[in-house]
Design an enzyme around this catalytic site. Structure first.
Site, PDB file in Angstrom:
ATOM      1  N   CYS A   1       7.414   0.717   5.385  1.00 18.31           N
ATOM      2  CA  CYS A   1       7.609  -0.523   4.629  1.00 18.31           C
ATOM      3  C   CYS A   1       9.090  -0.749   4.347  1.00 18.31           C
ATOM      4  O   CYS A   1       9.884   0.190   4.352  1.00 18.31           O
ATOM      5  CB  CYS A   1       6.832  -0.396   3.324  1.00 18.31           C
ATOM      6  SG  CYS A   1       7.103  -1.694   2.110  1.00 18.31           S
TER       7      CYS A   1
ATOM      8  N   GLU B   1      10.862   1.631   1.845  1.00 21.45           N
ATOM      9  CA  GLU B   1      11.453   2.885   2.314  1.00 21.45           C
ATOM     10  C   GLU B   1      12.841   2.636   2.893  1.00 21.45           C
ATOM     11  O   GLU B   1      13.758   3.427   2.695  1.00 21.45           O
ATOM     12  CB  GLU B   1      10.597   3.528   3.423  1.00 21.45           C
ATOM     13  CG  GLU B   1       9.636   4.571   2.911  1.00 21.45           C
ATOM     14  CD  GLU B   1       8.256   4.000   2.784  1.00 21.45           C
ATOM     15  OE1 GLU B   1       7.933   3.071   3.525  1.00 21.45           O
ATOM     16  OE2 GLU B   1       7.503   4.490   1.928  1.00 21.45           O
ATOM     17  N   MET B   2      12.975   1.515   3.610  1.00 18.00           N
ATOM     18  CA  MET B   2      14.271   1.207   4.210  1.00 18.00           C
ATOM     19  C   MET B   2      15.330   1.061   3.114  1.00 18.00           C
ATOM     20  O   MET B   2      16.475   1.422   3.294  1.00 18.00           O
ATOM     21  CB  MET B   2      14.187  -0.072   5.040  1.00 18.00           C
ATOM     22  CG  MET B   2      13.228   0.011   6.205  1.00 18.00           C
ATOM     23  SD  MET B   2      13.553   1.400   7.293  1.00 18.00           S
ATOM     24  CE  MET B   2      15.206   1.018   7.836  1.00 18.00           C
ATOM     25  N   LYS B   3      14.918   0.493   1.970  1.00 15.08           N
ATOM     26  CA  LYS B   3      15.859   0.324   0.858  1.00 15.08           C
ATOM     27  C   LYS B   3      16.219   1.668   0.241  1.00 15.08           C
ATOM     28  O   LYS B   3      17.308   1.836  -0.280  1.00 15.08           O
ATOM     29  CB  LYS B   3      15.230  -0.547  -0.232  1.00 15.08           C
ATOM     30  CG  LYS B   3      14.912  -1.934   0.242  1.00 15.08           C
ATOM     31  CD  LYS B   3      15.327  -2.965  -0.762  1.00 15.08           C
ATOM     32  CE  LYS B   3      15.731  -4.202  -0.010  1.00 15.08           C
ATOM     33  NZ  LYS B   3      16.713  -5.000  -0.675  1.00 15.08           N
TER      34      LYS B   3
ATOM     35  N   HIS C   1       4.169   5.322   1.712  1.00 16.46           N
ATOM     36  CA  HIS C   1       3.197   4.877   0.699  1.00 16.46           C
ATOM     37  C   HIS C   1       2.194   3.890   1.280  1.00 16.46           C
ATOM     38  O   HIS C   1       1.399   3.331   0.537  1.00 16.46           O
ATOM     39  CB  HIS C   1       3.933   4.263  -0.491  1.00 16.46           C
ATOM     40  CG  HIS C   1       4.683   3.011  -0.137  1.00 16.46           C
ATOM     41  ND1 HIS C   1       5.896   3.046   0.518  1.00 16.46           N
ATOM     42  CD2 HIS C   1       4.392   1.706  -0.315  1.00 16.46           C
ATOM     43  CE1 HIS C   1       6.310   1.812   0.726  1.00 16.46           C
ATOM     44  NE2 HIS C   1       5.411   0.968   0.240  1.00 16.46           N
TER      45      HIS C   1
ATOM     46  N   CYS D   1      -5.894   3.185 -13.321  1.00 16.95           N
ATOM     47  CA  CYS D   1      -6.551   4.217 -14.139  1.00 16.95           C
ATOM     48  C   CYS D   1      -7.769   3.644 -14.848  1.00 16.95           C
ATOM     49  O   CYS D   1      -8.673   4.363 -15.235  1.00 16.95           O
ATOM     50  CB  CYS D   1      -5.569   4.823 -15.138  1.00 16.95           C
ATOM     51  SG  CYS D   1      -5.190   3.744 -16.557  1.00 16.95           S
TER      52      CYS D   1
ATOM     53  N   CYS E   1      -5.535   1.955 -19.227  1.00 12.21           N
ATOM     54  CA  CYS E   1      -4.301   1.540 -19.910  1.00 12.21           C
ATOM     55  C   CYS E   1      -4.352   0.039 -20.243  1.00 12.21           C
ATOM     56  O   CYS E   1      -5.253  -0.681 -19.792  1.00 12.21           O
ATOM     57  CB  CYS E   1      -3.080   1.862 -19.049  1.00 12.21           C
ATOM     58  SG  CYS E   1      -2.935   0.810 -17.589  1.00 12.21           S
TER      59      CYS E   1
ATOM     60  N   CYS F   1      -4.483  -2.189 -17.125  1.00  8.24           N
ATOM     61  CA  CYS F   1      -5.779  -2.130 -16.434  1.00  8.24           C
ATOM     62  C   CYS F   1      -6.847  -2.877 -17.233  1.00  8.24           C
ATOM     63  O   CYS F   1      -7.729  -3.504 -16.656  1.00  8.24           O
ATOM     64  CB  CYS F   1      -6.208  -0.679 -16.212  1.00  8.24           C
ATOM     65  SG  CYS F   1      -5.310   0.141 -14.872  1.00  8.24           S
TER      66      CYS F   1
ATOM     67  N   CYS G   1      -0.516  -0.821 -13.590  1.00  8.30           N
ATOM     68  CA  CYS G   1      -1.102   0.334 -14.280  1.00  8.30           C
ATOM     69  C   CYS G   1       0.013   1.249 -14.788  1.00  8.30           C
ATOM     70  O   CYS G   1       0.901   1.635 -14.039  1.00  8.30           O
ATOM     71  CB  CYS G   1      -2.021   1.095 -13.326  1.00  8.30           C
ATOM     72  SG  CYS G   1      -2.664   2.615 -14.050  1.00  8.30           S
TER      73      CYS G   1
ATOM     74  N   CYS H   1      -0.117  -1.528   1.402  1.00  4.29           N
ATOM     75  CA  CYS H   1       1.056  -2.160   0.767  1.00  4.29           C
ATOM     76  C   CYS H   1       1.362  -3.525   1.371  1.00  4.29           C
ATOM     77  O   CYS H   1       1.049  -4.541   0.772  1.00  4.29           O
ATOM     78  CB  CYS H   1       2.292  -1.278   0.795  1.00  4.29           C
ATOM     79  SG  CYS H   1       3.684  -2.101   0.005  1.00  4.29           S
TER      80      CYS H   1
HETATM   81  N1  LIG Z   1       6.679  -6.042  -5.152  1.00  9.76           N
HETATM   82  C1  LIG Z   1       6.008  -5.184  -4.393  1.00  9.76           C
HETATM   83  O1  LIG Z   1       4.926  -4.707  -4.750  1.00  9.76           O
HETATM   84  C2  LIG Z   1       6.579  -4.808  -3.043  1.00  9.76           C
HETATM   85  C3  LIG Z   1       5.773  -4.122  -2.128  1.00  9.76           C
HETATM   86  C4  LIG Z   1       6.261  -3.921  -0.836  1.00  9.76           C
HETATM   87  C5  LIG Z   1       7.541  -4.304  -0.498  1.00  9.76           C
HETATM   88  N2  LIG Z   1       8.314  -4.906  -1.437  1.00  9.76           N
HETATM   89  C6  LIG Z   1       9.659  -5.390  -1.108  1.00  9.76           C
HETATM   90  O2  LIG Z   1       9.529  -6.567  -0.332  1.00  9.76           O
HETATM   91  C7  LIG Z   1      10.692  -6.737   0.479  1.00  9.76           C
HETATM   92  C8  LIG Z   1      10.292  -7.018   1.919  1.00  9.76           C
HETATM   93  O3  LIG Z   1       9.595  -5.933   2.495  1.00  9.76           O
HETATM   94  P1  LIG Z   1       9.316  -5.911   4.077  1.00  9.76           P
HETATM   95  O4  LIG Z   1       8.545  -4.682   4.345  1.00  9.76           O
HETATM   96  O5  LIG Z   1       8.799  -7.215   4.504  1.00  9.76           O
HETATM   97  O6  LIG Z   1      10.831  -5.704   4.583  1.00  9.76           O
HETATM   98  P2  LIG Z   1      11.533  -6.110   5.969  1.00  9.76           P
HETATM   99  O7  LIG Z   1      12.804  -5.355   5.979  1.00  9.76           O
HETATM  100  O8  LIG Z   1      10.580  -5.940   7.094  1.00  9.76           O
HETATM  101  O9  LIG Z   1      11.828  -7.687   5.843  1.00  9.76           O
HETATM  102  C9  LIG Z   1      12.935  -8.219   5.176  1.00  9.76           C
HETATM  103  C10 LIG Z   1      13.356  -9.493   5.919  1.00  9.76           C
HETATM  104  O10 LIG Z   1      14.406 -10.117   5.164  1.00  9.76           O
HETATM  105  C11 LIG Z   1      15.368 -10.622   6.076  1.00  9.76           C
HETATM  106  N3  LIG Z   1      16.651 -10.757   5.381  1.00  9.76           N
HETATM  107  C12 LIG Z   1      17.512  -9.785   5.020  1.00  9.76           C
HETATM  108  N4  LIG Z   1      18.561 -10.315   4.372  1.00  9.76           N
HETATM  109  C13 LIG Z   1      18.359 -11.643   4.326  1.00  9.76           C
HETATM  110  C14 LIG Z   1      19.107 -12.746   3.791  1.00  9.76           C
HETATM  111  N5  LIG Z   1      20.259 -12.560   3.138  1.00  9.76           N
HETATM  112  N6  LIG Z   1      18.595 -13.990   3.918  1.00  9.76           N
HETATM  113  C15 LIG Z   1      17.429 -14.189   4.571  1.00  9.76           C
HETATM  114  N7  LIG Z   1      16.682 -13.201   5.085  1.00  9.76           N
HETATM  115  C16 LIG Z   1      17.152 -11.942   4.969  1.00  9.76           C
HETATM  116  C17 LIG Z   1      15.390  -9.596   7.195  1.00  9.76           C
HETATM  117  O11 LIG Z   1      15.915 -10.161   8.387  1.00  9.76           O
HETATM  118  C18 LIG Z   1      13.907  -9.247   7.315  1.00  9.76           C
HETATM  119  O12 LIG Z   1      13.236 -10.064   8.242  1.00  9.76           O
HETATM  120  C19 LIG Z   1      11.516  -5.451   0.288  1.00  9.76           C
HETATM  121  O13 LIG Z   1      12.483  -5.699  -0.705  1.00  9.76           O
HETATM  122  C20 LIG Z   1      10.493  -4.479  -0.234  1.00  9.76           C
HETATM  123  O14 LIG Z   1      11.078  -3.440  -0.983  1.00  9.76           O
HETATM  124  C21 LIG Z   1       7.867  -5.177  -2.685  1.00  9.76           C
HETATM  125 ZN   LIG Z   2       5.489  -0.997   0.590  1.00 10.90          ZN
HETATM  126 ZN   LIG Z   3      -4.013   1.866 -15.772  1.00 12.41          ZN
END
Ligand SMILES: NC(=O)c1ccc[n+]([C@@H]2O[C@H](COP(=O)([O-])OP(=O)(O)OC[C@H]3O[C@@H](n4cnc5c(N)ncnc54)[C@H](O)[C@@H]3O)[C@@H](O)[C@H]2O)c1
Ligand SMILES: [Zn+2]
Ligand SMILES: [Zn+2]
Ligand SMILES: *[C@@H]1O[C@H](CO)[C@@H](O)[C@H](O)[C@H]1NC(C)=O
Ligand SMILES: *[C@@H]1O[C@H](CO)[C@@H](O)[C@H](O)[C@H]1NC(C)=O
Length: 358
Positions: free
Chosen positions: A33, A36-38, A52, A82, A85, A88, A96, A158
């Site tokens: 996901c 992870e890259m972040k 995850h 859970c 909480c 939940c 949660c 996810c």
């Molecule tokens: N809130 C949550 O529950 C949750 C769950 C999963 C992922 N996330 C977050 O969601 C985000 C996206 O996840 P993903 O798996 O799709 O990632 P991803 O890296 O596959 O996709 C990100 C996209 O954003 C584009 N991008 C990057 N910089 C940009 C900019 N300045 N302007 C326009 N586009 C731009 C990239 O080219 C890419 O296509 C991440 O920040 C991730 O951490 C949040």
């Molecule tokens: Zn994720």
């Molecule tokens: Zn809970």
């Protein structure tokens, strides 16, 4: 109880210590996901087992585990449920409180469930799915259909659920509306599927990587734009394109400037901006306070607003009934030992989701 398992780091004699056990299972499939890259390369503590977005089959259960048994297919939940909480128990929330225990990347007593040559390895998201085996609490798995293909439904763990739910549950996209989605990765494309399912009339995809446009259009985007093609800021472009701003805007990148731009792209009075992208604790967003005077809404969303245990089982059933589609999100499959290639594919923007198979 101790489990010695064959491991990625086989030279390492990797051991999983299942102290506060729960259940163990081999991971069969796991996605990589954007989160992870972040985390890779930032000030994450190493060594750590990330991952995850997993699915597997329960191998053994600890005392007191009543809702899953050996042989059950399950999906890992980075957001547990859970059931006890305040979140939940509230019908709206899904955050949660138990998730906070995963933020230390260690057990509550400061030890680790994973060791390598006697040295601790940090956990991640209480799931650590980049491993042949893991140990997980009952509240962090959802039992799913016996015949579900794990190498597909792991995305429900996810990426898919997070994006789709952000449109359906968090924004509550309305039929005929205009939406904009910033970031067309696996999560952003799932937002597009959610907007389409909710009946949006116009869905504008925004990304700097134009290679993402084709799939976005295939999944429901009516048009796609790159901020780099305009001299004006993207919020002004979107207001020009729509006349009034979009009704629903999603930030699915994890970039503070784009979050501020997403809010400013919304309709002044009833526009709703949903932040899905991940920012580390402490990162600030610089927003002009005047944007709120007219009534715009800014909202966060985790795991698409789904109550994880209750709703994941159903999402898998919807996939089995062909009501939702995950297949277009999976652009690559690799064995887990090729994980570094998967990281490279994500880094270079060549892949949407690479599912790692064991
Ligand atoms: N809130 C949550 O529950 C949750 C769950 C999963 C992922 N996330 C977050 O969601 C985000 C996206 O996840 P993903 O798996 O799709 O990632 P991803 O890296 O596959 O996709 C990100 C996209 O954003 C584009 N991008 C990057 N910089 C940009 C900019 N300045 N302007 C326009 N586009 C731009 C990239 O080219 C890419 O296509 C991440 O920040 C991730 O951490 C949040
Ligand atoms: Zn994720
Ligand atoms: Zn809970
Ligand atoms: C999550 O893991 C932490 C250690 O990282 C542990 O203390 C906690 O009990 C676990 N919680 C769940 C829900 O698995
Ligand atoms: C999600 O789970 C909740 C119970 O926690 C339930 O009320 C709701 O209907 C479920 N949503 C869907 C779409 O199944």
């Amino acid at each position: 109880m101790k489990y010695k398992v064959r491991s990625l780091m086989s030279h390492c004699g990797f051991t999983i210590v299942a102290s506060e056990l729960i259940l163990t299972f081999p991971i069969v499939a796991t996605g990589l996901c954007g989160t992870e890259m972040k985390l890779l390369g930032s000030n994450t503590r190493y060594p750590i087992i990330l991952g995850h977005e997993g699915a597997g089959i329960v191998e053994s259960v600890g005392e007191g585990v009543s809702t899953v048994k050996t042989g059950d297919k399950v999906i890992t939940l980075f957001l547990p449920q859970c059931g006890e909480c305040a979140s939940c128990l509230n019908s709206e929330g899904n955050y949660c409180m138990q998730i906070k225990q995963s933020f230390t990347n260690l057990m509550s007593d400061g030890t680790s469930r994973f060791t390598c040559k006697g040295k601790p390895i940090y956990h991640f998201a209480n799931t650590s799915t980049f491993s042949e085996y893991t140990v997980i609490r009952e509240i962090s798995v959802a039992k799913i259909d016996k015949v579900a293909p794990l190498e597909k439904v792991c995305l429900i763990s996810c990426g898919f659920s997070t994006g789709y739910g952000a449109a359906i549950n968090t924004a509550k996209v309305t039929p005929g509306s205009t939406c904009a989605v910033f970031g067309l990765g696996g999560v952003g494309l799932s937002v597009i599927m959610g907007c389409k399912a909710a009946g949006a009339a116009r869905i504008i995809g925004v990304d700097i990587n134009k290679d993402k446009f084709e799939k976005a259009k295939e999944l429901g985007a009516t048009e796609c734009i790159s901020p780099q093609d305009f001299k004006k800021p993207i919020q002004e472009v979107l207001v020009d394109m729509t006349g009034v701003g979009v009704e629903f805007c999603f930030e699915v990148i994890g970039n503070p400037e784009m979050m501020a731009a997403a809010l400013a792209s919304c309709h002044e009075s009833h526009g709703v901006c949903v932040i899905v992208g991940f920012l580390k604790s402490g990162v600030q967003i610089n927003i002009d306070g005047f944007l709120f005077l007219s009534g715009r809404t800014l909202k966060g969303s985790i795991f698409g607003g789904w109550k994880s245990r209750d709703n994941v089982t159903k999402l898998v059933s919807e996939y089995m009934a062909k009501k939702i589609n995950l297949d277009p999100l999976i652009t690559h499959n690799l064995n887990l030992d090729k994980i570094n290639e998967a990281v490279e594919l994500m880094k270079t923007g060549k892949c949407i989701r690479c599912v790692l198979i064991l």
